[in-house]
Scaffold this motif. Sequence first.
Motif: not given
Length: 295
Positions: A210-228
């Motif tokens: 994202f940063a290389h394109a000048g973007q810095s979005p804030v995620p709606r939710i952050a998780l570390d479990y890919n299936d979830a």
Amino acid sequence: MREINLDQLRTLTTIADCGSFVEAARRLHLAPPTISLHISELEGRVGARLLSRTRGQVRPTAIGESLVDHARRLLADVSRVLEDVSRQAQGLSGRVRLGASTGVIANFLPQALEKLAQSHPGIDVQIAILTSHQSLQRLKAGSLDIGIVALPQAKVAGLAIDAWRRDPVLAFLPANWRVPSRVTPQWMARQSLILNGPGTHLSRLTRDWFAHAGQSPVPRIALDYNDAIKSLVGAGYGATLLPHEAGAAPPGDGRMAMRPLRPALWRELGLAYRASAAEPATAHMLSSLRSLGQA
């Protein structure tokens, strides 16, 4: 006073089996004086007679019988221990301690473990969910044998880190969204996002994309479990960026679609292990894992 040793106990049980000092010496390929010395040392250590002669045949006394019983169990235990260690030395059995992320465990380890079980069913693999940093720390401490880690990694003294796999990161999106054929950082940044939590290698990878394109979005939710994360995408909760293993089937959830990224993004994995000669069980596990790699 000298301690009891296994040779003395083996001499005692052999005499009890054959009833003769001479025959015991022949079976054990020892000189008769050595046989006599073994019994003399045992009797001196125990403080009692262990053998008696009855009608020309040597038999254990009551105390001797008790020691013979214990000696048989001890010798059998030693034999089992040596056989088990020998099997480990030959790579026929043993234990491997492996650390990896949940995604790697779900997508790669079942195949690797199946291959290992076909050739070396006696090897037990203990799996821990660990970040790359945690795996490298445990490898250095000696409490882990193999770590599947994100690349690149700085060199670590005493450890080898081999390139293993290079898989594309794709956009996973609700199937009912209208999306371009290739997803850009600018388009993705305008969506509701479900991304990996901070501190993970994938989080840094996607943040830089994202940063290389000048973007810095804030995620709606952050998780570390890919299936979830995928389940939430399928429910229409948002979009995400996740690796898709080369050759893997598309997700079975028809509510979810995948799109390639522009510019492309890749997740690279490596196999980390101690640089000194690996134990046979660890070497066999590494071989099974390498058979799944295409780095």
